[in-house]
Design a protein around this motif. Structure first.
Motif, PDB file in Angstrom:
ATOM      1  N   SER A   1       0.847  -1.206   0.050  1.00 25.20           N
ATOM      2  CA  SER A   1       0.037   0.139   0.133  1.00 25.20           C
ATOM      3  C   SER A   1       1.005   1.357   0.118  1.00 25.20           C
ATOM      4  O   SER A   1       1.890   1.252   0.567  1.00 25.20           O
TER       5      SER A   1
ATOM      6  N   ARG B   1      -1.413   4.002  -4.734  1.00 22.02           N
ATOM      7  CA  ARG B   1      -1.895   2.955  -5.204  1.00 22.02           C
ATOM      8  C   ARG B   1      -1.843   1.655  -4.027  1.00 22.02           C
ATOM      9  O   ARG B   1      -1.245   1.968  -3.133  1.00 22.02           O
ATOM     10  N   LYS B   2      -2.545   0.753  -4.278  1.00 21.91           N
ATOM     11  CA  LYS B   2      -2.624  -0.484  -3.465  1.00 21.91           C
ATOM     12  C   LYS B   2      -2.664  -1.779  -4.198  1.00 21.91           C
ATOM     13  O   LYS B   2      -3.551  -1.989  -5.103  1.00 21.91           O
TER      14      LYS B   2
END
Length: 293
Positions: free
Chosen positions: A75, A79-80
């Motif tokens: 993470s 973004r993840k």
């Protein structure tokens, strides 16, 4: 859910230093190069490079690793990435330099954010803030590299989920045929059409007597003509830009084929580089024709 901090590294300082150093060089180039074409390309480079560097600075400075009962998450502020524990076959721990073929992102000896082909491991998505300890996860055809600060606890979690520390050997893919991939061929065709237009458009205008007898051949950085010539000379000058873009497209095409054996997605970026350059030259040509035709 458990959150693991990444190992501390020098990446953010390195990225900031690169941003400042190269931006200063580009700005100096814009001020001292008295050419509209080169100045325009330098300004475009400045925007692209600055956005690129800021993206990785934000990504690096906000990265963390999260574990729950079903997934591993990488993470960041931007973004993840989710990796299912069920898809993780095994893992291994290495340390030292990340030796491989860079495919995308920023890859250095001490940290890496991006994608690289690593010998015996394969194509790997790398989210490593320090190369002192690197944990590689094998998930099908995709590998991931992480650098959690408490890698003992991270490793224990994986072991408790039945994921073991094992070596694996990567086998090179068979030859990839990019011409069968529409996401490669569509931009390639578009670039080819742009270059054809860039090259032939001035000659068509000249042959149909739609160009003035006197046309500007060179401009200063403020788009003020510094050299004039005939319409024929103008068409020939633009043809040279077209040939230059053909050469760039040729190089990008073969670079794409070289990288495709490591990662198809990364290979496609070269065609988009050619697309941006060719489109920039075409827009410059249209501006000249609009202003002086």
């Amino acid at each position: 859910m458990v959150v693991y901090k990444p190992l501390k590294g020098i990446g953010v300082y390195y990225l900031l230093a690169m941003l400042i150093f190269y931006d200063i060089l580009i700005i100096l180039g814009v001020f001292f190069v008295n050419s509209y074409v080169i100045s325009s390309l330098l300004k475009l480079l400045f925007v692209i490079f600055t956005v690129y560097q800021l993206y990785y600075i934000l990504f690096y400075s906000s990265i963390k690793y999260i574990l729950d009962d079903e997934n591993v998450y990488i993470s960041s502020f931007l973004r993840k990435i989710k990796i299912s524990l069920k898809q993780i076959e095994c893992y291994k721990i290495n340390s030292g330099n990340i030796n491989g073929v860079k495919l995308s992102g920023i890859i250095t000896n001490s940290f890496a954010i991006g994608k690289s082909f690593i010998k015996k491991i394969g194509t790997t998505n790398i989210y490593v803030t320090s190369s002192k300890k690197i944990l590689y996860l094998k998930s099908g055809d995709t590998n991931y590299a992480l650098s959690p600060e408490d890698y003992f606890a991270f490793e224990e979690f994986l072991n408790n989920k039945g994921i073991r520390n094992l070596d694996w050997e990567y086998r090179m893919k068979e030859e990839v045929h990019l011409y069968k991939d529409k996401y490669f061929m569509i931009p390639f065709i578009i670039v080819s059409l742009i270059i054809t237009t860039l090259t032939l458009n001035p000659f068509v205008l000249y042959l149909t007597r739609k160009l003035p007898d006197k046309m500007p051949l060179n401009f200063d950085s403020s788009f003020i003509p510094v050299d004039y010539g005939s319409g024929k000379q103008f068409a020939f000058n633009q043809m040279i830009y077209g040939v230059l873009n053909m050469a760039i497209l040729f190089c990008m095409y073969y670079a794409s084929h070289f990288y495709a054996k490591y990662d198809i997605k990364s290979a496609k970026k070269f065609i988009y580089i050619s697309l941006v350059i060719a489109l920039s030259f075409l827009l410059i040509q249209f501006r000249i024709l609009y202003a002086f035709k």
